[in-house]
Structures are given as structure tokens and as C-alpha cells.
Design a protein around this motif. Structure first.
Motif, PDB file in Angstrom:
ATOM      1  N   VAL A 153       0.827  -1.210   0.000  1.00  0.00           N
ATOM      2  CA  VAL A 153       0.000   0.000   0.000  1.00  0.00           C
ATOM      3  C   VAL A 153       0.860   1.259   0.000  1.00  0.00           C
ATOM      4  CG1 VAL A 153      -1.618   1.364   1.393  1.00  0.00           C
ATOM      5  CG2 VAL A 153      -2.046  -1.065   1.009  1.00  0.00           C
ATOM      6  N   LEU A 154       1.984   1.201   0.694  1.00  0.00           N
ATOM      7  CA  LEU A 154       2.869   2.352   0.803  1.00  0.00           C
ATOM      8  C   LEU A 154       3.227   2.920  -0.567  1.00  0.00           C
ATOM      9  CD1 LEU A 154       4.770   4.132   2.539  1.00  0.00           C
ATOM     10  CD2 LEU A 154       6.479   2.315   2.359  1.00  0.00           C
ATOM     11  N   ARG A 155       3.423   2.047  -1.565  1.00  0.00           N
ATOM     12  CA  ARG A 155       3.833   2.492  -2.899  1.00  0.00           C
ATOM     13  C   ARG A 155       2.669   2.554  -3.885  1.00  0.00           C
ATOM     14  NH1 ARG A 155       8.412   3.377  -5.685  1.00  0.00           N
ATOM     15  NH2 ARG A 155       8.554   2.791  -7.891  1.00  0.00           N
ATOM     16  N   TYR A 156       1.741   1.595  -3.781  1.00  0.00           N
ATOM     17  CA  TYR A 156       0.744   1.446  -4.839  1.00  0.00           C
ATOM     18  C   TYR A 156      -0.704   1.701  -4.406  1.00  0.00           C
ATOM     19  CZ  TYR A 156       4.539  -0.664  -7.491  1.00  0.00           C
ATOM     20  OH  TYR A 156       5.720  -0.874  -8.155  1.00  0.00           O
ATOM     21  N   GLY A 157      -0.961   1.756  -3.104  1.00  0.00           N
ATOM     22  CA  GLY A 157      -2.321   1.980  -2.651  1.00  0.00           C
ATOM     23  C   GLY A 157      -3.117   0.701  -2.490  1.00  0.00           C
ATOM     24  N   HIS A 158      -4.391   0.862  -2.129  1.00  0.00           N
ATOM     25  CA  HIS A 158      -5.309  -0.266  -1.922  1.00  0.00           C
ATOM     26  C   HIS A 158      -5.842  -0.780  -3.263  1.00  0.00           C
ATOM     27  CE1 HIS A 158      -5.303   1.522   2.111  1.00  0.00           C
ATOM     28  NE2 HIS A 158      -5.872   0.414   2.552  1.00  0.00           N
ATOM     29  N   MET A 159      -6.787  -1.697  -3.172  1.00  0.00           N
ATOM     30  CA  MET A 159      -7.444  -2.206  -4.383  1.00  0.00           C
ATOM     31  C   MET A 159      -8.119  -1.078  -5.158  1.00  0.00           C
ATOM     32  SD  MET A 159      -7.036  -5.437  -5.055  1.00  0.00           S
ATOM     33  CE  MET A 159      -8.376  -5.830  -6.167  1.00  0.00           C
ATOM     34  N   GLN A 217      12.775  -4.427 -12.076  1.00  0.00           N
ATOM     35  CA  GLN A 217      13.977  -5.127 -12.521  1.00  0.00           C
ATOM     36  C   GLN A 217      14.639  -5.901 -11.385  1.00  0.00           C
ATOM     37  OE1 GLN A 217      16.157  -1.774 -14.194  1.00  0.00           O
ATOM     38  NE2 GLN A 217      15.522  -2.344 -16.264  1.00  0.00           N
ATOM     39  N   ALA A 218      14.545  -5.348 -10.177  1.00  0.00           N
ATOM     40  CA  ALA A 218      15.139  -6.019  -9.017  1.00  0.00           C
ATOM     41  C   ALA A 218      14.406  -5.599  -7.753  1.00  0.00           C
ATOM     42  CB  ALA A 218      16.621  -5.682  -8.902  1.00  0.00           C
ATOM     43  N   LEU A 219      14.437  -6.485  -6.771  1.00  0.00           N
ATOM     44  CA  LEU A 219      13.899  -6.188  -5.448  1.00  0.00           C
ATOM     45  C   LEU A 219      15.026  -6.332  -4.444  1.00  0.00           C
ATOM     46  CD1 LEU A 219      10.488  -8.144  -5.427  1.00  0.00           C
ATOM     47  CD2 LEU A 219      10.790  -5.667  -5.492  1.00  0.00           C
ATOM     48  N   VAL A 238      13.025   8.445   7.484  1.00  0.00           N
ATOM     49  CA  VAL A 238      14.348   8.338   6.866  1.00  0.00           C
ATOM     50  C   VAL A 238      14.344   7.331   5.720  1.00  0.00           C
ATOM     51  CG1 VAL A 238      16.734   7.607   7.266  1.00  0.00           C
ATOM     52  CG2 VAL A 238      15.587   9.106   8.911  1.00  0.00           C
ATOM     53  N   LEU A 239      13.720   6.184   5.921  1.00  0.00           N
ATOM     54  CA  LEU A 239      13.680   5.171   4.868  1.00  0.00           C
ATOM     55  C   LEU A 239      12.904   5.664   3.653  1.00  0.00           C
ATOM     56  CD1 LEU A 239      13.130   1.913   6.961  1.00  0.00           C
ATOM     57  CD2 LEU A 239      15.168   2.521   5.656  1.00  0.00           C
ATOM     58  N   ARG A 240      11.823   6.363   3.893  1.00  0.00           N
ATOM     59  CA  ARG A 240      11.024   6.896   2.789  1.00  0.00           C
ATOM     60  C   ARG A 240      11.833   7.915   1.988  1.00  0.00           C
ATOM     61  NH1 ARG A 240       5.709   8.422   5.259  1.00  0.00           N
ATOM     62  NH2 ARG A 240       6.942  10.181   5.992  1.00  0.00           N
ATOM     63  N   ASP A 241      12.695   8.631   2.670  1.00  0.00           N
ATOM     64  CA  ASP A 241      13.520   9.634   1.994  1.00  0.00           C
ATOM     65  C   ASP A 241      14.676   8.994   1.232  1.00  0.00           C
ATOM     66  OD1 ASP A 241      14.479  12.410   1.503  1.00  0.00           O
ATOM     67  OD2 ASP A 241      16.140  11.737   2.766  1.00  0.00           O
ATOM     68  N   LYS A 242      15.325   8.017   1.844  1.00  0.00           N
ATOM     69  CA  LYS A 242      16.520   7.427   1.242  1.00  0.00           C
ATOM     70  C   LYS A 242      16.208   6.360   0.200  1.00  0.00           C
ATOM     71  CE  LYS A 242      19.707   8.307   5.085  1.00  0.00           C
ATOM     72  NZ  LYS A 242      20.584   9.176   4.262  1.00  0.00           N
ATOM     73  N   LEU A 243      15.107   5.654   0.375  1.00  0.00           N
ATOM     74  CA  LEU A 243      14.758   4.560  -0.539  1.00  0.00           C
ATOM     75  C   LEU A 243      13.551   4.994  -1.365  1.00  0.00           C
ATOM     76  CD1 LEU A 243      15.079   1.515   1.913  1.00  0.00           C
ATOM     77  CD2 LEU A 243      16.875   2.635   0.590  1.00  0.00           C
ATOM     78  N   ARG A 244      13.809   5.696  -2.450  1.00  0.00           N
ATOM     79  CA  ARG A 244      12.714   6.276  -3.223  1.00  0.00           C
ATOM     80  C   ARG A 244      11.856   5.224  -3.923  1.00  0.00           C
ATOM     81  NH1 ARG A 244      12.926  11.891  -3.362  1.00  0.00           N
ATOM     82  NH2 ARG A 244      14.044  12.464  -1.457  1.00  0.00           N
ATOM     83  N   GLY A 245      12.384   4.006  -4.044  1.00  0.00           N
ATOM     84  CA  GLY A 245      11.589   2.916  -4.611  1.00  0.00           C
ATOM     85  C   GLY A 245      10.981   2.031  -3.539  1.00  0.00           C
ATOM     86  N   LEU A 246      10.882   2.539  -2.309  1.00  0.00           N
ATOM     87  CA  LEU A 246      10.360   1.766  -1.186  1.00  0.00           C
ATOM     88  C   LEU A 246       8.947   1.263  -1.488  1.00  0.00           C
ATOM     89  CD1 LEU A 246      11.023   0.928   1.788  1.00  0.00           C
ATOM     90  CD2 LEU A 246       9.853   3.024   2.498  1.00  0.00           C
ATOM     91  N   GLU A 284      12.098  -1.429  -4.688  1.00  0.00           N
ATOM     92  CA  GLU A 284      12.175  -1.783  -6.090  1.00  0.00           C
ATOM     93  C   GLU A 284      13.254  -0.926  -6.746  1.00  0.00           C
ATOM     94  OE1 GLU A 284       8.306  -1.357  -7.777  1.00  0.00           O
ATOM     95  OE2 GLU A 284       7.380  -2.796  -6.408  1.00  0.00           O
ATOM     96  N   THR A 285      14.219  -1.588  -7.394  1.00  0.00           N
ATOM     97  CA  THR A 285      15.336  -0.861  -7.995  1.00  0.00           C
ATOM     98  C   THR A 285      15.585  -1.361  -9.408  1.00  0.00           C
ATOM     99  OG1 THR A 285      17.054  -2.430  -7.297  1.00  0.00           O
ATOM    100  CG2 THR A 285      16.423  -0.720  -5.716  1.00  0.00           C
ATOM    101  N   GLY A 286      16.520  -0.726 -10.066  1.00  0.00           N
ATOM    102  CA  GLY A 286      16.999  -1.227 -11.332  1.00  0.00           C
ATOM    103  C   GLY A 286      17.891  -2.440 -11.111  1.00  0.00           C
ATOM    104  N   ALA A 287      18.258  -3.107 -12.190  1.00  0.00           N
ATOM    105  CA  ALA A 287      19.108  -4.281 -12.090  1.00  0.00           C
ATOM    106  C   ALA A 287      20.573  -3.867 -12.073  1.00  0.00           C
ATOM    107  CB  ALA A 287      18.823  -5.225 -13.260  1.00  0.00           C
TER     108      ALA A 287
END
Length: 467
Positions: A153-159, A217-219, A238-246, A284-287
Motif C-alpha cells: 500500500v505504501l507504494r501502490y495503494g489499496h485495491m 527489474q530487481a527487489l 528516513v527510509l522513505r527519503d533514502k529509498l525512493r523505490g520503497l 524496487e530498484t533497477g538491475a
């Protein structure tokens, strides 16, 4: 006198639709928690939308009430009969009908199981971004009807955020077809949102168009150990700021991990010592090696800040699954260990540390209950589990429920939270709806129900004390 089953079978005239053998019917009449059950004369099992509409019209003609049912994995009693209603199972509407690569949409029947959808999209290089522990049993229609959330949900939301179009059978048998694939369709009221989260009281969802996403591409997956729960909100920031693909951020308290170890003594725990809480992080990151090194560098800075004091980083898909098995294993351990009062709530993330402390205090004050807490740190959704301890009788355990619910939901209301984060209201929470919705909102919801289902045929007693 002609029985309900005989009258319904004669009215429908469709072989294989009506299931009435008592041993087979029983599985449809009790929910996953084993707390909610009832009697039903039969189960209707249509194969497609037209058959669903015929079943609805037949029940309307005979004055019978209907309970729509998907995978029956809910926790609030919304998908089982309460007083002799007919159960209409959507399990046979299980076709994944079409994947449109250009729009990245997929059209599915309501009975499609989530895991099947994940597997089908993976073969197309895509993912469906909602994931739940019950992925092997829960069905898409039920997930839409309850506006399910889960671990991303943090990245994509609910149904709700994934639904582009719906097909719904209304209480009079009308088929409302709006299987829209468009991201932009600004043509008046967006009627699909009436049915997302409506728990089957307004119509029966039969098909849906969902938004898929290209597979990452990678997790990158890691488990962090937290020395104090007081800094969880700071860790989130902090994690939300540093890990933009969280994409996922899951919190598990030590008591929950301890129970997991008790139920699964062979399970290997990630850290040699115990910590007040652990947090699963997934980005979620690039490979490629550079992306991997970047993740490790950013994660190291979190450890250097003292917000986390230890970490296990997955070096392979197998190790990532092992980390996630801790989260899924806690849920399974709670279901296996004993009777549990479950409270699925949301509080502002900043209030989470004090809320965790308060829940443990409530459990201790109630007596002979073991408080087990875990949830979604990214959105403030905490799963509060008050488990029966040895020596507490079943009757005494259930007797504690109402006072606990009133106390917990009242506290959630003071924090401007929600009494239901993911599982809806059902019958379990309908008496507490006032803690999250105003009188005016409830009256409006009742008005919509009366407009679409004036005879209260669909899921009577769900969401409201009376319909």
C-alpha cells in the motif's frame, strides 16, 4: 411443503448451480476466523455474470436474502450467512480473460484467486501490486468488495487504486457493465467507487479491469533490528527519503516473533539476540551491481544513524523469501496457537509507538490475554491480536471481546485513526462504526443502500446494525 432448495432449483432450472448437501454446505457457512457462522439451506454456484443475475432475480422473486461470497478469507463475518440467507459463491467466475499490454490492464472474473493472477502476470513480465498473506485463497471480487490493502500500500495503494472498471449485478438483477480500460474517463460520477469497499451490500461484483505494472527489474530486501520502538516514526521518515523505490515496510514486535518460534521451533530466527521490533524493508530498484551497492550504501547510513542497530540483507530470492516468511509465519502462528480477538486498525504513524504500548497495557489489564502486534509501518496499519492464554475458558475469552473492542476503538478514535484498515466492517465492527464515521456519513451510506437495494436483499446486517 416445498423446500427452499426445491423452489429455488425449479425457478433457476440450471443443473449444478444449487449445492445443498449438508457436509458440502458447511464449509461456506463459517468464516476463516471460526468466530462467525450461520445456517444456509444451499449454496448457489453460478458460472458467469448472466447466471449470477438469474440467481439474484430468482431469490428476489422468492423473497430470499443473499450473501455474496468470494474466498471467504475475511475477518469480520461479512461473507457468511447469519440467519438462513442463501450463499452465492463467485468461485466459478475464475477466468483471467484478457491482458492488454499497451494499457497494462488485465480483465478478470471475480473468482480469480490472487496467487493465480500473480502467476499469470509474471509470465507477461508484469505484476499486480496488491499482495496479501491470504494470496492463495482470497479472490479478486472479495478483495475489491473489501478494498483490500496488504504489504505494498505504501507504494501502490489499496485495491481501489488498481480498479479501472467493474461489472456488477444489482439487487434487481440488472447487470451494470463498465469494464473500462481508460486511465482518463471523466464522464460524470465514477460509479465503480460505490462498489469498491461496499462489502456486498450494494451489488455483486462479477468482473473487473485492473491496472497491472511492469515487473521491477530487481527487489532489494532487508530485515532491520530496532533497539527502541519509540523511533519507528523517525525510521519511517528516513527510509522513505533514502529509498525512493520503497514498496514495503513491515513491523513485527518481539512477542509476535517469540510466538512464531514457539509454534515453529525449527524455524531459524534472523538475529542471535532479541529486539523490541524488527522491520522488513523492500525497495524496487533497477538491475545490476551498481543498484545493489547503492541500496547497501543507503541502508548503511540508516544503521549509522542508530535508527536500526542490526540488519540482514537478502543475497538471493531464496533469502528474501526467508525474510518474508517471518511476516507470513507470524500470521499463521497466531491462527494456529489459539483463539484470538483481532483488531485491524490504522493510527497516524507518529502515534504508533505509544499506541503499541497502550495495546499491550490493554491486554494486560484485560487479563489472561497475550498481545501480539505487527503491521504496516508505512501507513500506520496495526494488526492487534489478543490471544487466549492457557487456563482461560472459551466462554471467558469471548466475554472479554466487547469491552476490549470498545476500549481499543475508542482509543483509535481519539487518535483520529480508523477502526478498520483493510478488512471492512462486516458484522464484527458495525456497532463501532460511529468511532470512524459521523452520523451524517452513516445516514448517507444507508440512503445509498436503500436506493440500490430497497428490500435489503444483499448481505443484510453487514455494515449497519439494521438495514
Amino acid at each position: 411443503m416445498t423446500s427452499v432448495v426445491e423452489r429455488l432449483s425449479a425457478e433457476l432450472g440450471m443443473g449444478g448451480i444449487v449445492l445443498s448437501e449438508r457436509t458440502e454446505v458447511a464449509a461456506y457457512a463459517i468464516d476463516w476466523t471460526k468466530k462467525f457462522s450461520g445456517e444456509t439451506p444451499c449454496i448457489l454456484r453460478p458460472h458467469n455474470t448472466e447466471e449470477v443475475a438469474r440467481c439474484v432475480r430468482a431469490c428476489g422473486k422468492l423473497g430470499l436474502k443473499l450473501v455474496p461470497q468470494g474466498g471467504n478469507t475475511g475477518l469480520v463475518g461479512a461473507s457468511v450467512p447469519r440467519g438462513g440467507e442463501i450463499v452465492l459463491s463467485l468461485s466459478r467466475l475464475n477466468k483471467i480473460e484478457e491482458f492488454d499490454e499497451a494499457s497494462a490492464t488485465v480483465q478478470v472474473g471475480a473468482g480469480v484467486v490472487l496467487q493465480a493472477l500473480h502467476d499469470d502476470l509474471a509470465a507477461c513480465g508484469h505484476v499486480f501490486p496488491v499482495d496479501l498473506g491470504a494470496r492463495g485463497s482470497c479472490q479478486i471480487g472479495g478483495m475489491i468488495a473489501t478494498n483490500a490493502g496488504g504489504i505494498k500500500v505504501l507504494r501502490y495503494g489499496h485495491m481501489r487504486e488498481q480498479v479501472l472498471g467493474l461489472e456488477v449485478v444489482l439487487a434487481d438483477g440488472t447487470i451494470l457493465n463498465n469494464l473500462n480500460k481508460l486511465r482518463k474517463n471523466n464522464t460524470g460520477l465514477d460509479l465503480k467507487h460505490l462498489f469498491v469497499g461496499s462489502e456486498g451490500v450494494l451489488g455483486i461484483i462479477t468482473r473487473a479491469v485492473l491496472q497491472a505494472r511492469p515487473a521491477p527489474q530487481a527487489l532489494q530486501t532487508a530485515l532491520l533490528a530496532v533497539e527502541t520502538r519509540d523511533r519507528l516514526p523517525e525510521l519511517l521518515t528516513v527510509l522513505r527519503d533514502k529509498l525512493r523505490g520503497l514498496s514495503s515496510l513491515e513491523m513485527i514486535t518481539q512477542e509476535s516473533i517469540t510466538l512464531y518460534k514457539e509454534v515453529e521451533p525449527e524455524a531459524r530466527l534472523p538475529f542471535e539476540r532479541s529486539y523490541p521490533a524488527c522491520v522488513i524493508v523492500e525497495e524496487e530498484t533497477g538491475a545490476g551491481e551498481s543498484e545493489r551497492n547503492s541500496f547497501l550504501e543507503r541502508l548503511s547510513s540508516v544503521l549509522e544513524s542508530g535508527l536500526a542497530v542490526d540488519a540482514v540483507v537478502a543475497e538471493s530470492d531464496t533469502q528474501a523469501r526467508r525474510i518474508w516468511s517471518l511476516r507470513d509465519g507470524v500470521t499463521e502462528a497466531i491462527s494456529r496457537a489459539g483463539l484470538t480477538h483481532k483488531f485491524d486498525v490504522t493510527v497516524p504513524p507518529a502515534a504508533m509507538p505509544a499506541f503499541l504500548d497502550q495495546m499491550e497495557a490493554f491486554g494486560e489489564e484485560a487479563g489472561e490475554l497475550r498481545t501480539l502486534l505487527f503491521g504496516h509501518l508505512g501507513d500506520g496499519n496495526i494488526h492487534v491480536n489478543m490471544m487466549q492464554m492457557p487456563g482461560l475458558s472459551q466462554a471467558a475469552f469471548y466475554a472479554k471481546g466487547p469491552a476490549l473492542a470498545e476500549r481499543i476503538y475508542g482509543h483509535v478514535a481519539k487518535l483520529h485513526g480508523s477502526i478498520s484498515a483493510e478488512h471492512g466492517i462486516g458484522i464484527a465492527k458495525r456497532g463501532y462504526l460511529h468511532h470512524s464515521r459521523s452520523t451524517e456519513e452513516v445516514d448517507l451510506m444507508r440512503g445509498v443502500k436503500h436506493l440500490l437495494d430497497p428490500d435489503c436483499m444483499l448481505n443484510p446486517g453487514v455494515l449497519f446494525e439494521s438495514n
